[in-house]
Design an enzyme around this catalytic site. Structure first.
Site, PDB file in Angstrom:
ATOM      1  N   ASP A 116       0.834  -1.198   0.000  1.00 53.50           N
ATOM      2  CA  ASP A 116       0.000   0.000   0.000  1.00 53.50           C
ATOM      3  C   ASP A 116       0.879   1.262   0.000  1.00 53.50           C
ATOM      4  O   ASP A 116       1.653   1.485   0.942  1.00 53.50           O
ATOM      5  CB  ASP A 116      -0.883  -0.068   1.264  1.00 53.50           C
ATOM      6  CG  ASP A 116      -1.988   0.946   1.264  1.00 53.50           C
ATOM      7  OD1 ASP A 116      -2.017   1.822   0.382  1.00 53.50           O
ATOM      8  OD2 ASP A 116      -2.841   0.867   2.179  1.00 53.50           O
ATOM      9  N   ASP A 178     -10.399   4.399  -1.374  1.00 49.27           N
ATOM     10  CA  ASP A 178     -11.037   3.410  -0.483  1.00 49.27           C
ATOM     11  C   ASP A 178     -12.558   3.401  -0.617  1.00 49.27           C
ATOM     12  O   ASP A 178     -13.199   4.455  -0.646  1.00 49.27           O
ATOM     13  CB  ASP A 178     -10.685   3.729   0.980  1.00 49.27           C
ATOM     14  CG  ASP A 178      -9.230   3.433   1.283  1.00 49.27           C
ATOM     15  OD1 ASP A 178      -8.451   3.202   0.340  1.00 49.27           O
ATOM     16  OD2 ASP A 178      -8.875   3.441   2.475  1.00 49.27           O
TER      17      ASP A 178
HETATM   18  C1  GLA Z   1      -5.332   2.436   2.769  1.00 55.03           C
HETATM   19  C2  GLA Z   1      -5.863   1.300   1.908  1.00 55.03           C
HETATM   20  C3  GLA Z   1      -6.920   0.535   2.694  1.00 55.03           C
HETATM   21  C4  GLA Z   1      -6.324   0.009   3.986  1.00 55.03           C
HETATM   22  C5  GLA Z   1      -5.730   1.147   4.791  1.00 55.03           C
HETATM   23  C6  GLA Z   1      -4.942   0.637   5.985  1.00 55.03           C
HETATM   24  O1  GLA Z   1      -6.304   3.396   3.017  1.00 55.03           O
HETATM   25  O2  GLA Z   1      -6.381   1.770   0.705  1.00 55.03           O
HETATM   26  O3  GLA Z   1      -7.432  -0.537   1.916  1.00 55.03           O
HETATM   27  O4  GLA Z   1      -5.340  -0.939   3.667  1.00 55.03           O
HETATM   28  O5  GLA Z   1      -4.835   1.925   3.999  1.00 55.03           O
HETATM   29  O6  GLA Z   1      -4.311   1.661   6.707  1.00 55.03           O
END
Ligand code: GLA
Length: 360
Positions: A116, A178
């Site tokens: 990520d 997200d």
């Molecule tokens: C980002 C990702 C999410 C999750 C969070 C965790 O926002 O896109 O899917 O993994 O980080 O902190």
């Protein structure tokens, strides 16, 4: 197909919860339907030991033992890191330790890594050159471990990742920011994927983010739409709810074998738009067995009719008798007449599988 801790648990995930989730994936019957990955998202990281090895925090006393447990259930285990110094939730990332961390994950028996971007954005530019390079670095490190580890890119769809994600070794790449557990978010993300559908192919998938089914922010029709739309997109089906206490409704959605078969169809042809009628958006996709699946989606706030002319669906020779099945009602649909009209509830869907009837 699998499960991930983030949507429901965020930082409230620990060893015991992961074990009981693995138990529930088997006990519920989900594993038999193809759900196999149990993925730990952010907040498991504890920092580094004196040798620089990434270690878990006190919520996860022994990652190798946890991986062994998940494997003993016939499942696979996933973990999470960032190419930046810190993860999105502020825990230790892999920056400067990519090879070392890949080796640690392989030694623990990890089968899946979600990587990520997060704080890597403070070090690298959000250009294709920079991002492809940083994802390649971990992709190469995973490859060198000689352990097959699914590689999940998460950089929110920046720099047209669907054009180069596969080159870094990526098996899936997030295409959006997200998801949230509400209709507006799911609708925007899901229907926003159509233009890039053709970039998905076997082993290298567009990932419009994890499922919210069962988390309570949408109604049954909306969750059916969520499952249907992700399946029409051949998207990864990563459940994000608590598998240990699912309602019958939630189970019937996540465990609809007919819809899962659409998602997992081995031809993986891209979804296409058949028609738009007011708030009704009708999508279709050809399956490997020659059948066609049609999703009549109602994006509006009131019930609405959607019509499909059977002649629009190029199937067999003209005049051939068709058979049609409703994949949510699990029953046959009449093909009398040259067209079919569905009355679709607000935010709902009707999913039809159309094939040439056997015999005369
Ligand atoms: C980002 C990702 C999410 C999750 C969070 C965790 O926002 O896109 O899917 O993994 O980080 O902190």
């Amino acid at each position: 197909m699998g499960w991930n801790s983030w949507n429901k648990f965020a930082s409230r995930i620990d060893d015991a919860a992961v074990r009981t989730m693995a138990d529930a994936m088997v006990a519920s019957g989900m594993s038999k339907l193809g759900y196999v990955y149990i993925n730990i998202d952010d907040t498991w990281e504890g920092g580094r030991d004196a040798a620089g090895n990434l270690i878990p925090n006190k919520k996860f006393p022994d990652m190798k033992a946890l991986a062994d447990y998940v494997h003993s259930k016939g499942l696979k285990i996933g973990i999470y890191s960032s190419p930046g110094p810190k993860t999105c939730a502020g825990y230790e990332g892999s920056f400067g330790h990519e090879v070392q961390d890949a080796n640690t994950f392989a030694a623990w028996g990890i089968d899946y890594l979600k990587y990520d971007l997060c704080t890597a954005m403070t070090i690298y530019q959000s250009t294709q050159e920079d991002e492809q390079g940083l994802y390649q670095k971990m992709g190469d490190a995973l490859q060198k471990t000689n352990r097959p580890i699914i590689y999940s890119l998460c950089q929110y769809g920046q720099a047209d990742v669907w054009k180069w994600g596969a080159k870094t070794g990526g098996n899936l790449w997030r295409t959006t920011g997200d998801i949230r557990d509400d209709w507006a978010s799911m609708d925007r993300i899901g229907f926003g994927q159509l233009a890039i559908a053709s970039f998905a192919r076997i082993g290298h998938w567009n990932d419009p983010d994890m499922l919210e089914i069962g988390n309570g922010g949408m109604n049954t029709d909306e969750y059916r739409t969520h499952m249907s739309l992700w399946s029409m997109l051949s998207a990864p089906l990563i459940a994000g709810n608590d598998l240990r206490n699912m309602t019958d409704d939630t189970k019937s959605i996540l465990m609809n074998a007919d819809i899962i078969a659409v998602d997992q169809d081995p031809a993986a042809k891209p979804v296409q738009v058949l028609s738009e009628q007011g708030k009704i958006e009708t999508l279709w996709r050809q399956m490997k067995d020659g059948a066609v699946v049609i999703g009549i989606f109602n994006r509006g706030d009131a019930a609405a009719n959607g019509t499909v002319a059977w002649s629009d669906v190029k199937l067999g020779d003209a005049g051939q008798k068709l058979q049609v099945r409703d994949l949510w009602k699990h029953q046959a649909v009449s093909t009398v007449g040259d067209r079919y009209t569905a009355t679709v509830p607000p935010h709902g869907v009707e999913m039809l599988k159309v094939s040439v009837a056997e015999g005369k």
